[in-house]
Write an enzyme that holds these catalytic residues in place. Structure first.
Site, PDB file in Angstrom:
ATOM      1  N   LYS A  41      -9.011  -7.615   7.806  1.00 46.41           N
ATOM      2  CA  LYS A  41      -7.703  -7.930   8.726  1.00 46.41           C
ATOM      3  C   LYS A  41      -8.109  -7.757  10.249  1.00 46.41           C
ATOM      4  O   LYS A  41      -9.235  -7.077  10.474  1.00 46.41           O
ATOM      5  CB  LYS A  41      -6.780  -6.722   8.279  1.00 46.41           C
ATOM      6  N   ARG A  91      10.890  -0.866   1.825  1.00 47.33           N
ATOM      7  CA  ARG A  91      12.021  -1.210   2.822  1.00 47.33           C
ATOM      8  C   ARG A  91      12.826  -2.390   1.817  1.00 47.33           C
ATOM      9  O   ARG A  91      13.564  -1.679   1.010  1.00 47.33           O
ATOM     10  CB  ARG A  91      11.424  -2.073   3.778  1.00 47.33           C
ATOM     11  N   SER A 129       5.337  -2.858  11.436  1.00 45.65           N
ATOM     12  CA  SER A 129       4.473  -2.879  12.809  1.00 45.65           C
ATOM     13  C   SER A 129       4.364  -4.273  13.232  1.00 45.65           C
ATOM     14  O   SER A 129       4.390  -4.514  14.608  1.00 45.65           O
ATOM     15  CB  SER A 129       3.089  -2.422  12.391  1.00 45.65           C
TER      16      SER A 129
HETATM   17  P1  ADP Z   1       0.253  -1.723   4.859  1.00 42.55           P
HETATM   18  O1  ADP Z   1      -0.807  -2.937   5.597  1.00 42.55           O
HETATM   19  O2  ADP Z   1      -0.595  -1.091   3.851  1.00 42.55           O
HETATM   20  O3  ADP Z   1       1.559  -2.646   4.277  1.00 42.55           O
HETATM   21  P2  ADP Z   1       1.740  -0.520   6.712  1.00 42.55           P
HETATM   22  O4  ADP Z   1       1.184   0.378   7.723  1.00 42.55           O
HETATM   23  O5  ADP Z   1       2.450  -1.811   7.152  1.00 42.55           O
HETATM   24  O6  ADP Z   1       0.662  -0.852   5.823  1.00 42.55           O
HETATM   25  O7  ADP Z   1       2.681   0.345   5.923  1.00 42.55           O
HETATM   26  C1  ADP Z   1       2.116   1.632   5.095  1.00 42.55           C
HETATM   27  C2  ADP Z   1       3.484   1.979   4.236  1.00 42.55           C
HETATM   28  O8  ADP Z   1       4.608   2.183   4.789  1.00 42.55           O
HETATM   29  C3  ADP Z   1       3.902   0.654   3.060  1.00 42.55           C
HETATM   30  O9  ADP Z   1       4.146   1.293   1.902  1.00 42.55           O
HETATM   31  C4  ADP Z   1       5.115   0.198   3.884  1.00 42.55           C
HETATM   32  O10 ADP Z   1       5.986  -0.438   2.836  1.00 42.55           O
HETATM   33  C5  ADP Z   1       5.641   1.283   4.325  1.00 42.55           C
HETATM   34  N1  ADP Z   1       6.574   1.117   5.533  1.00 42.55           N
HETATM   35  C6  ADP Z   1       6.230   0.425   6.619  1.00 42.55           C
HETATM   36  N2  ADP Z   1       7.100   0.437   7.469  1.00 42.55           N
HETATM   37  C7  ADP Z   1       8.236   1.226   6.963  1.00 42.55           C
HETATM   38  C8  ADP Z   1       9.653   1.400   7.090  1.00 42.55           C
HETATM   39  N3  ADP Z   1      10.377   0.856   8.434  1.00 42.55           N
HETATM   40  N4  ADP Z   1      10.250   2.140   6.331  1.00 42.55           N
HETATM   41  C9  ADP Z   1       9.769   2.815   5.350  1.00 42.55           C
HETATM   42  N5  ADP Z   1       8.398   2.346   4.766  1.00 42.55           N
HETATM   43  C10 ADP Z   1       7.935   1.618   5.787  1.00 42.55           C
END
Ligand code: ADP
Length: 158
Positions: A41, A91, A129
């Site tokens: 990534k 989510r 993100s």
């Molecule tokens: P990844 O690349 O492993 O998905 P992220 O940083 O995007 O990593 O997310 C890490 C975790 O947090 C994942 O389980 C994702 O579903 C959760 N997550 C991300 N954004 C939110 C949010 N707004 N509310 C709840 N959980 C979230």
């Protein structure tokens, strides 16, 4: 005593992640937020920058959380740090399919570690993100979607 590990890219941390962290510290005896270093990534922020932003957020919220980084297989890392539980956030329905597959694979690889999911809160469920980076790149103000200091870092980076 249940030690949970919350893995993710956190590129960067959002209020959605922080909401999961705040709720999890009340549920588990210890919590490690683990930043995934994935050579395939191309993150916007380096692992160190992501760690600093998470650190600032948890210091500001006075939360007792460990922050770490890992490379490679999550279950292997979880074993190393003696985590009992993998914590993930859910989510919309769109998260479900991928997370379900991931949890089944992780359980197959390491049957003793369960994955626990916390449903996103209504006021942060639309945050990701990726979307925040997109809005910031287009000049939008993301201050209310991310923890302290993150919006400034995004501005500098973009
Ligand atoms: P990844 O690349 O492993 O998905 P992220 O940083 O995007 O990593 O997310 C890490 C975790 O947090 C994942 O389980 C994702 O579903 C959760 N997550 C991300 N954004 C939110 C949010 N707004 N509310 C709840 N959980 C979230």
């Amino acid at each position: 005593m249940v030690h949970a590990v919350y893995p993710g890219s956190f590129d960067p941390i959002t209020n959605g992640h922080l909401d999961i962290i705040k709720r999890a510290v009340k549920m588990f005896s210890s919590l490690t937020v683990a930043i995934l270093i994935n050579p395939r990534k191309k993150p916007l922020f380096t692992a160190n920058e992501r760690l600093q932003m998470i650190q600032a957020a948890i210091t500001h919220e006075r939360l007792s959380v460990k922050i770490d980084m890992f490379e490679g297989l999550l279950v292997e890392y979880a074993r190393q740090i003696r985590a009992d539980v993998i914590l993930r956030g859910l989510r919309a329905v769109s998260d479900f399919e991928f997370e379900f597959q991931l949890s089944l694979m992780n359980r197959r690889l390491e049957p003793s570690i369960n994955t626990v999911y916390l449903m996103a809160s209504a006021d942060t469920t639309y945050l990701s993100s990726g979307l925040i980076k997109e809005i910031a790149a287009l000049g939008g103000d993301v201050t209310s979607f991310v923890p302290i200091g993150v919006a400034e870092r995004l501005l500098k980076k973009l």
